[in-house]
Design an enzyme around this catalytic site. Structure first.
Site, short mmCIF file in Angstrom:
data_model
loop_
_atom_site.label_atom_id
_atom_site.label_comp_id
_atom_site.label_asym_id
_atom_site.label_seq_id
_atom_site.Cartn_x
_atom_site.Cartn_y
_atom_site.Cartn_z
N LYS A 40 4.49 13.85 30.76
CA LYS A 40 4.72 12.40 30.70
C LYS A 40 6.20 12.08 30.49
O LYS A 40 6.97 12.96 30.10
CB LYS A 40 3.85 11.78 29.60
CG LYS A 40 4.05 12.38 28.22
CD LYS A 40 2.93 11.96 27.27
CE LYS A 40 3.17 12.52 25.90
NZ LYS A 40 2.04 12.32 24.99
N ARG A 144 -5.95 5.54 17.55
CA ARG A 144 -5.24 4.97 18.71
C ARG A 144 -6.23 4.56 19.79
O ARG A 144 -6.57 3.40 19.90
CB ARG A 144 -4.23 6.00 19.22
CG ARG A 144 -3.28 5.49 20.27
CD ARG A 144 -2.11 6.43 20.53
NE ARG A 144 -2.52 7.74 21.04
CZ ARG A 144 -1.67 8.74 21.30
NH1 ARG A 144 -0.38 8.57 21.08
NH2 ARG A 144 -2.10 9.90 21.76
N HIS A 174 -7.24 13.98 19.81
CA HIS A 174 -5.81 14.21 19.60
C HIS A 174 -5.51 14.33 18.11
O HIS A 174 -6.02 13.55 17.31
CB HIS A 174 -5.02 13.03 20.20
CG HIS A 174 -3.54 13.25 20.25
ND1 HIS A 174 -2.98 14.39 20.78
CD2 HIS A 174 -2.51 12.49 19.83
CE1 HIS A 174 -1.65 14.30 20.69
NE2 HIS A 174 -1.34 13.17 20.11
N ARG A 231 -3.07 21.27 25.22
CA ARG A 231 -2.11 20.36 25.85
C ARG A 231 -0.72 20.62 25.27
O ARG A 231 -0.40 20.17 24.18
CB ARG A 231 -2.54 18.91 25.61
CG ARG A 231 -3.97 18.61 26.09
CD ARG A 231 -4.31 17.14 26.00
NE ARG A 231 -4.17 16.61 24.66
CZ ARG A 231 -5.12 16.62 23.72
NH1 ARG A 231 -6.32 17.14 24.00
NH2 ARG A 231 -4.90 16.11 22.53
N TYR A 276 35.67 -0.15 19.63
CA TYR A 276 35.22 -1.50 19.23
C TYR A 276 35.12 -1.63 17.71
O TYR A 276 34.57 -0.75 17.05
CB TYR A 276 33.84 -1.80 19.82
CG TYR A 276 33.81 -2.00 21.31
CD1 TYR A 276 34.46 -3.08 21.90
CD2 TYR A 276 33.12 -1.12 22.13
CE1 TYR A 276 34.43 -3.26 23.28
CE2 TYR A 276 33.07 -1.30 23.51
CZ TYR A 276 33.73 -2.38 24.07
OH TYR A 276 33.69 -2.56 25.43
N CYS A 323 30.74 3.70 23.08
CA CYS A 323 30.70 2.58 24.03
C CYS A 323 29.56 2.82 25.02
O CYS A 323 28.87 3.83 24.96
CB CYS A 323 32.02 2.49 24.79
SG CYS A 323 33.46 2.50 23.72
N MET A 324 29.40 1.89 25.95
CA MET A 324 28.31 2.04 26.91
C MET A 324 28.51 3.27 27.80
O MET A 324 27.55 3.97 28.14
CB MET A 324 28.17 0.78 27.77
CG MET A 324 26.88 0.74 28.58
SD MET A 324 26.77 -0.63 29.71
CE MET A 324 26.57 -2.01 28.61
N ASP A 325 29.76 3.55 28.16
CA ASP A 325 30.02 4.58 29.16
C ASP A 325 31.00 5.65 28.71
O ASP A 325 31.27 6.59 29.45
CB ASP A 325 30.62 3.93 30.42
CG ASP A 325 30.01 2.58 30.66
OD1 ASP A 325 28.81 2.53 30.93
OD2 ASP A 325 30.73 1.55 30.52
C1 LIG Z 1 1.88 13.54 24.32
C2 LIG Z 1 0.56 14.11 24.09
C3 LIG Z 1 0.39 15.50 23.93
C4 LIG Z 1 1.56 16.46 23.81
O1 LIG Z 1 2.08 16.40 22.52
P1 LIG Z 1 3.22 17.43 22.04
O2 LIG Z 1 3.38 17.17 20.59
O3 LIG Z 1 4.45 17.07 22.82
O4 LIG Z 1 2.72 18.77 22.38
C5 LIG Z 1 -0.89 15.99 23.84
N1 LIG Z 1 -1.96 15.17 23.88
C6 LIG Z 1 -1.85 13.83 24.03
C7 LIG Z 1 -3.08 12.99 24.06
C8 LIG Z 1 -0.59 13.26 24.12
O5 LIG Z 1 -0.48 11.94 24.25
#
Ligand SMILES: *Cc1c(COP(=O)(O)O)cnc(C)c1O
Length: 398
Positions: A40, A144, A174, A231, A276, A323-325
């Site tokens: 992601k 969540r 999760h 995951r 700045y 700064c920005m850049d």
């Molecule tokens: C982002 C996410 C992960 C990965 O988490 P890490 O801590 O980066 O390994 C796993 N499961 C779900 C549902 C997530 O949203």
């Protein structure tokens, strides 16, 4: 390809390190457990497509997880064939394309089940019946998204199983606190998940094909929770989920380093304000270098007067506001540094190293956030055995 072509700022992504991290993750898993690589936010800012391609042929890879349907389409359209799972809520306008492209989605609302089934019926012809692949999300303590692991949740699973158009591929949860020293909350989550999935299998007579719980911290700390799939997110990129996990269990190599160039060097007298607001004023004669990166590139402005960069292997403090850049650094202690030299903002140089964690701490953020926010103005340069093999310039996308 020549890295120096990227003269202002660039991020180097070491694909060998991605592979190495993946292999080290696999080493702590049971032989039958596979990995869902979490890509992601464009692979935590590292670039989802090249990282997906790097892992695609690995037989311990199950597939890829994304947060949104657009992220999944980008991967599928780039030729990635392994399973793709969207971890968050998916909006109905994407259902048709998801079904056609065989992308799995996370469900926890009744209306999603109904709308997906309807869409499958609408698309199906006498020759072909389309089906939607779903993973049911259970909330065991994250608070969540997800159904509750109780009687009501069981009704939801029963309903999902009742549709011919839906294939329940997985049931997952999760972990919200696996990166902490206190093991109790995670043990409780694992127990709730196990009890609930046992009930599904016993009371509904449905064998769940893919059970999954573990995120990076879970993979490291809770091997008993590594079911069919894990995951893996942040550890794929060589970063730690927190300071409290056992860093010796899964050796990691950092994947991303960030460089920018010195374009101007000057000597200033004592009493010279820099940048700045004049928040920094020199108290001695010093050598100041101007570097071409700023908060417009995702290098946090909160690091003003706080972080260092590495110039010629020497830590050089940032002077005044970023700064920005552009930003200015004190190179008095790095006498050999010249205009045109590159500085390291993230990564190692000589005996020194600046980590994403260090910058995260100094800027009041954390490593995940910093990686994700590295801007599109920063070209990503991909290397294998230190050779540049691919580059991604986002300027075409503006
Ligand atoms: C982002 C996410 C992960 C990965 O988490 P890490 O801590 O980066 O390994 C796993 N499961 C779900 C549902 C997530 O949203």
């Amino acid at each position: 390809m020549n890295i120096e072509e990227y003269q202002r700022v660039y991020a180097k992504i070491n694909l060998d390190a991605v592979r190495e991290n993946f292999d080290n993750i696999v080493k702590v898993l049971r032989p039958e457990t596979k990995v869902l690589a979490v890509l992601k936010t464009d692979g935590y800012g590292h670039g989802a497509i090249p990282i997906a391609r790097e892992l695609e042929d690995n037989d311990r890879l199950y597939g890829y997880a994304l947060a949104t349907s657009d992220e999944a389409f980008i991967l599928r359209n780039s030729g990635i064939e392994k399973p793709l799972l969207i971890l968050g809520y998916t909006f109905p306008n994407a259902y048709e394309e998801l079904i056609l492209k065989d992308i799995s989605l996370t469900v926890f609302r009744y209306d999603t089940l109904e709308q997906l089934a309807l869409e499958c019926r609408r698309l199906s012809t006498t020759q072909y019946n389309y089906k939607a692949h779903i993973h049911i999300k259970v909330d065991t303590g994250m608070g969540r998204i997800g159904i509750t692991p109780d009687e009501e949740g069981l009704d939801f699973v029963k309903k999902a199983l009742s549709y011919d158009e839906l294939i329940v591929e997985g049931v997952f949860t999760h972990l919200s606190r696996a990166d902490e020293k206190d093991r109790h909350p995670t043990e409780l989550q694992i127990r709730k998940y196990k009890d609930f999935t046992d009930r599904i299998e016993q009371e509904l007579g449905y064998h769940i094909p893919i059970k999954h719980i573990s995120n990076s911290a879970g993979i490291i700390e809770y091997p008993e929770a590594n079911f069919d799939v894990v995951r893996a997110g942040i550890i794929l990129y060589g970063l730690w989920p927190s300071e409290d996990v056992s860093k010796d269990k899964v050796p990691l190599k950092k994947v991303l380093s960030l460089y920018s160039q010195i374009v101007y060097i000057k000597e200033v007298e004592p009493g010279t304000p820099i940048s700045y607001g004049g928040t920094f004023v020199s108290d001695r004669k010093m050598k100041v270098a101007t570097v071409t990166v700023g908060y417009g590139d995702g290098y946090p402005r909160m690091l003003s007067n706080k972080a260092d960069v590495l110039a010629g292997g020497v830590r050089c403090p940032i002077l005044g506001r970023i700064c920005m850049d552009q930003l200015m650094v004190d190179i008095t202690d790095a006498p050999d540094v010249r205009e045109g030299d590159f500085v390291t903002l993230i990564g190692g140089s000589g005996a020194e190293e600046i980590t994403m964690e260090e910058l995260g701490d100094l800027s009041g953020r954390f490593n995940y956030e910093l990686a994700c926010e590295l801007g599109k103005r920063i070209p990503r340069v991909y290397t294998r055995k230190n050779e540049v093999i691919y580059k991604k310039d986002y300027s075409d996308d503006f």
